[in-house]
Design an enzyme around this catalytic site. Sequence first.
Site, PDB file in Angstrom:
ATOM      1  N   VAL A 298     -10.911 -13.415  -4.448  1.00 37.18           N
ATOM      2  CA  VAL A 298      -9.732 -13.596  -5.472  1.00 37.18           C
ATOM      3  C   VAL A 298      -8.517 -12.734  -5.362  1.00 37.18           C
ATOM      4  CG1 VAL A 298     -10.897 -12.319  -7.093  1.00 37.18           C
ATOM      5  CG2 VAL A 298      -8.978 -14.013  -7.784  1.00 37.18           C
ATOM      6  N   ASP A 299      -7.336 -13.014  -5.324  1.00 35.02           N
ATOM      7  CA  ASP A 299      -6.087 -12.290  -5.116  1.00 35.02           C
ATOM      8  C   ASP A 299      -6.140 -11.719  -6.438  1.00 35.02           C
ATOM      9  OD1 ASP A 299      -3.682 -11.374  -4.266  1.00 35.02           O
ATOM     10  OD2 ASP A 299      -2.561 -12.971  -5.341  1.00 35.02           O
ATOM     11  N   LYS A 300      -5.319 -10.695  -6.546  1.00 30.29           N
ATOM     12  CA  LYS A 300      -5.231  -9.643  -7.739  1.00 30.29           C
ATOM     13  C   LYS A 300      -3.855 -10.297  -8.705  1.00 30.29           C
ATOM     14  CE  LYS A 300      -3.140  -5.737  -7.809  1.00 30.29           C
ATOM     15  NZ  LYS A 300      -1.922  -5.831  -8.889  1.00 30.29           N
ATOM     16  N   THR A 301      -2.595  -9.978  -7.847  1.00 28.73           N
ATOM     17  CA  THR A 301      -1.493 -10.162  -8.977  1.00 28.73           C
ATOM     18  C   THR A 301      -1.088 -11.712  -9.086  1.00 28.73           C
ATOM     19  OG1 THR A 301      -0.746  -8.293  -7.515  1.00 28.73           O
ATOM     20  CG2 THR A 301       1.100  -9.772  -8.837  1.00 28.73           C
TER      21      THR A 301
END
Length: 623
Positions: A298-301
């Site tokens: 999963v990406d953060k931003t």
Amino acid sequence: MNTLRTWGPIGLAGLLIAISFAADTPWLMIVAAAITGWPIAVSAFEALKVKMVSIDLLVVVAAVGAMIIANYWEAAAVTFLFALGKALERATLSRTRAALSELVAAAPDQATVLRDGEPVMVETWELEPGDVVLVRNGEQIPVDGRVITGQGGVDEATITGESMPAEKHDGSQVFAGTWLRSGLLRVEAERIGADSTLATIIHRVEEAQDDKAKTQTFMEKFSKYYTPGIIVGALLAGLITRDLELALTLLVIGCPGALVISIPVSIVAGIGRSAKDGILIKGGEYLESAARVDTLVVDKTGTLTSGNPVLTDVLPLAAGWDEREIVRFAASAETGSEHPLAEAIIAGAADRGVDIIHVDHADPVTGKGIRAVVSGQMVAVGTADLMDDSPDPAPLLALNERGRTAMFVGVDGRTVGVVGVADTVRPEAKRAVAALAARGIEVVMATGDAKRVAANVGAELGITQVRAELLPEDKLELVRELQSQGRTVAMLGDGVNDTPALALADVGVAMGAAGSPAAIETADIALMADRLDRLPHALDLARRTVRTMRVNITIALVTVALLVAGVFAGGVTMALGMLVHEASVLVVIAIAMLLLRPTYREEPLVRPAESRVETADPDPALA
């Protein structure tokens, strides 16, 4: 008319069978068999024309054989029960497509458009992009567009699955097929008809429900050889035992109807249920893959965090200065900056009810911050280099350690305070990560942000696998690395930089896809609402669907095995065999329809008091 055409012959045949029993007139059985058997024979012939041995052919051969040996009751019973089962199958199967029917019904037919300032009712196909549509309280929104004026609560359940109305105001995006539950809106049309988000969803659900899972493809190949095998087996059994009725009974009970229907009906029901919950699954293949997912990258931003920096901390450093005054001067100076963090400080002042002072002059300093003349006073916001009195860096570093982007605020050469800006962790993120972990799914954060920032978010959310400072190609390699370990990987992202990894992952998931037809078309799974906690539910639904498919296959195979054993043990006739066979088909459909039950309850979003992380700015004070 279609109902009469379907049920009329079946009802008539049933009546004739009852009269034949009462009046002891066998020829009525022949008529009943002909009435219900004729459509079956036509279907069998059409299948043979394309070189396919269908289930219908088995029924026709069995019925004709029963006629030859003067077993008219068996012939009538077999054709009647088969026709009745097919009709019930179609009726119940159509219910599994109810979600799609509801989506289609949600498409509005008319709209009120403003022509020369006057409201005019028109058909939706007459609208064009740029038209201004008037939507009143209780009316359906006919287009995708932006609110020009007005405010109100919009029920977006048909698009996002959200149960609570979404508040709309100037600039808000709205979707065709949703309902205005309060207020009055003027909407500028952007996408109309087939271009709308609702139409895109309907198209995607149609394709997905018809898409075949790998298991379904295998079962269809299996039944392609299974049905001729039943004919050969029944023929051999008849030749060996010299019992024609035994051979005909084997033909009837060997029908693989429940086996063939077990998978497609589960896929249709599972995808239909997910669509009602605001989750689009591209097709059966991806549904099966989603059920096997054991790792989520999963990406953060914008995914774990909101992607919008906010003012989180204000620390006075000089006597006589309070938080409100520090925010007032900092926000006033930042009105001369175009940096995203400047917007966060200005918005923070507004949230605190602090008035902004007019700026006489502003001078942004690249890489350091900004200097501005505010009400005759020189104000600096940024790094220590902008301050004239060399402030103690400890307060700023302390905020950085807590995941803030911190900046000094100086007035007339004196450092008066520090302000901290941070991205916000999504209020549902921690709950979603915990839910995934409880299902045995490991969450791996993959971000281009700094290691310190990523570690801060990971600690906040309970994510132990954190990969930071990654380029798009690094995310791609991460997915490849995890797959080489034998894992089934889902990738959740919302940016262009995530596209390569999304494409390589076993399942690519787009979040907040409402209003983005491109995301709906390209993602394997699209979460229409911008909520991370929809993902555990989507994976749960995929697992339930695959589990249902396996249960149905087992029921179908066990039923056939028991009937075959019953035939050789004695006691299972053609009529009884067909009755049990059709009952098994309906049982399989009924089990699949359990997937249509609503099982998802949306938890309210409650933002925690401490859920801040640093923005992805490489320099901690570029304001």
